[in-house]
Design a protein around this motif. Sequence first.
Motif, short mmCIF file in Angstrom:
data_model
loop_
_atom_site.label_atom_id
_atom_site.label_comp_id
_atom_site.label_asym_id
_atom_site.label_seq_id
_atom_site.Cartn_x
_atom_site.Cartn_y
_atom_site.Cartn_z
N MET A 1 -10.18 -23.57 -19.02
CA MET A 1 -8.82 -23.79 -18.52
C MET A 1 -8.54 -25.29 -18.42
O MET A 1 -9.33 -26.01 -17.82
CB MET A 1 -8.68 -23.15 -17.14
CG MET A 1 -7.51 -22.21 -17.02
SD MET A 1 -7.54 -21.32 -15.46
CE MET A 1 -8.73 -20.05 -15.79
N SER A 2 -7.45 -25.73 -19.01
CA SER A 2 -7.18 -27.16 -19.01
C SER A 2 -6.23 -27.51 -17.87
O SER A 2 -5.38 -26.72 -17.47
CB SER A 2 -6.55 -27.54 -20.35
OG SER A 2 -5.83 -28.72 -20.23
N GLY A 3 -6.38 -28.72 -17.37
CA GLY A 3 -5.50 -29.16 -16.30
C GLY A 3 -4.34 -29.99 -16.82
O GLY A 3 -3.57 -30.56 -16.04
N GLU A 4 -4.23 -30.04 -18.15
CA GLU A 4 -3.20 -30.89 -18.76
C GLU A 4 -1.81 -30.50 -18.26
O GLU A 4 -1.46 -29.32 -18.23
CB GLU A 4 -3.25 -30.73 -20.28
CG GLU A 4 -3.01 -32.03 -20.98
CD GLU A 4 -3.37 -31.92 -22.46
OE1 GLU A 4 -2.44 -32.06 -23.25
OE2 GLU A 4 -4.54 -31.67 -22.77
N LEU A 26 -10.09 -35.19 -13.53
CA LEU A 26 -9.60 -36.07 -14.61
C LEU A 26 -10.18 -35.62 -15.95
O LEU A 26 -9.47 -35.59 -16.95
CB LEU A 26 -9.98 -37.53 -14.32
CG LEU A 26 -9.25 -38.22 -13.16
CD1 LEU A 26 -9.86 -39.60 -12.88
CD2 LEU A 26 -7.75 -38.36 -13.46
N GLU A 27 -11.46 -35.24 -15.93
CA GLU A 27 -12.09 -34.79 -17.19
C GLU A 27 -11.42 -33.54 -17.73
O GLU A 27 -11.39 -33.31 -18.93
CB GLU A 27 -13.59 -34.51 -16.97
CG GLU A 27 -14.41 -35.79 -16.92
CD GLU A 27 -15.86 -35.57 -16.48
OE1 GLU A 27 -16.27 -34.40 -16.27
OE2 GLU A 27 -16.57 -36.58 -16.33
N ARG A 28 -10.87 -32.72 -16.84
CA ARG A 28 -10.20 -31.49 -17.28
C ARG A 28 -8.73 -31.72 -17.62
O ARG A 28 -8.01 -30.78 -17.91
CB ARG A 28 -10.31 -30.42 -16.19
CG ARG A 28 -11.72 -29.93 -15.99
CD ARG A 28 -11.82 -28.98 -14.82
NE ARG A 28 -11.51 -27.62 -15.19
CZ ARG A 28 -12.38 -26.76 -15.70
NH1 ARG A 28 -13.62 -27.15 -15.91
NH2 ARG A 28 -12.04 -25.53 -15.99
N GLY A 29 -8.28 -32.95 -17.51
CA GLY A 29 -6.93 -33.27 -17.95
C GLY A 29 -5.88 -33.31 -16.84
O GLY A 29 -4.70 -33.56 -17.11
N TYR A 30 -6.30 -33.06 -15.59
CA TYR A 30 -5.33 -33.08 -14.49
C TYR A 30 -4.82 -34.49 -14.23
O TYR A 30 -5.52 -35.48 -14.47
CB TYR A 30 -5.99 -32.60 -13.19
CG TYR A 30 -6.22 -31.12 -13.09
CD1 TYR A 30 -5.25 -30.28 -12.57
CD2 TYR A 30 -7.42 -30.56 -13.51
CE1 TYR A 30 -5.46 -28.91 -12.47
CE2 TYR A 30 -7.64 -29.19 -13.42
CZ TYR A 30 -6.66 -28.38 -12.90
OH TYR A 30 -6.86 -27.03 -12.81
#
Length: 305
Positions: A1-4, A26-30
Amino acid sequence: MSGEGKVVCVTGASGYVASWLVKLLLERGYTVKGTLRNLNDPNQILHLKALNGADERLHLLQADLLEDGSFDSVVDGCEGVFHTASPVLFSTTHPQAELIQPAVQGTLNVLRSCSKVTSVRRVVVTASIASVTFNKKTKGPDVVIDETWFSDPVFCEESQQWYALSKTLAERAAWKFAEENGIDLVVMNPGFMSGPMLQPTLNVTSAIFLDLAKGKEVFPLYHFVDVRDVSYAHIMAFEILRLAADTVLSKDNKCTEDPTHEVSKKKAESLGINFMAMEVSFKDTVESFKEKTFSLYKNQSEWQM
Ligand SMILES: NC(=O)c1ccc[n+]([C@@H]2O[C@H](COP(=O)([O-])OP(=O)(O)OC[C@H]3O[C@@H](n4cnc5c(N)ncnc54)[C@H](OP(=O)(O)O)[C@@H]3O)[C@@H](O)[C@H]2O)c1
């Protein structure tokens, strides 16, 4: 699941647990709004600013647990709020001011801010195993403590377990407020954390771990869990859990196993947490002390760099 494309808030962002949480988010895109009491202390901010993705997606903001409304503008626009900030102190002569007030009022302050905005979908509060196990319930080798347990405030007070009292009262207050105000709340109850530090200065539990590594006598420590597993579990609790539910996270430490009771790992495992072997966690902790030049042979007074 991406946090983008998702914006979340982490309170007390420079702390031991929170720094890992910010890194993983941050690594997951949040996009992360991290709160600090003091934005001018390099020891609090430089390790965060150095994280991958921080330049673009980390916003550090000033907020204080004891200041009403301090988190209003911070949580506005956030989908998730990770409330980790709470004093960690095992010895105090002013328990009310130093522990209980910031833990309880701070939690309510953050939740109140969340209840004022429409963006917040879920709040994840970092409680502790201390808000679960301190009570007079019978414990024994066959007893498994899980998230349905609560510490007893009277017992905590009688035994002067002020940190446990602060976490217990804060967790209770969180559940009550969430229920009364329709907040989707997840409470994490991690055990004693080991694992490397991202921040440059020693937090209280790492300082105790350093003592342990030096072979000094420390109070009995049970149910270790790696800080990276705990941070990851926070994110999973935000992303996966559909219903408000509490989660006990713990891991028995083989070195100092508590013979009196077991702690359930079911909820954590249901989040997909594959607990790190304690040997790995302990080794990484000691490596982190060495890397940050916290000598294993120094006195307590020489800890601070
Ligand atoms: N470490 C463990 O073994 C462990 C185990 C179970 C649960 N927990 C829980 O995990 C959370 C984080 O603990 P930690 O070990 O990462 O400790 P930590 O490194 O000392 O972090 C605590 C954070 O709380 C902030 N804080 C304290 N009082 C505050 C106030 N009045 N206003 C704003 N911020 C305040 C601190 O900010 P300042 O830097 O400005 O003081 C710091 O960022 C806590 O809720 C703790 O109870 C920790």
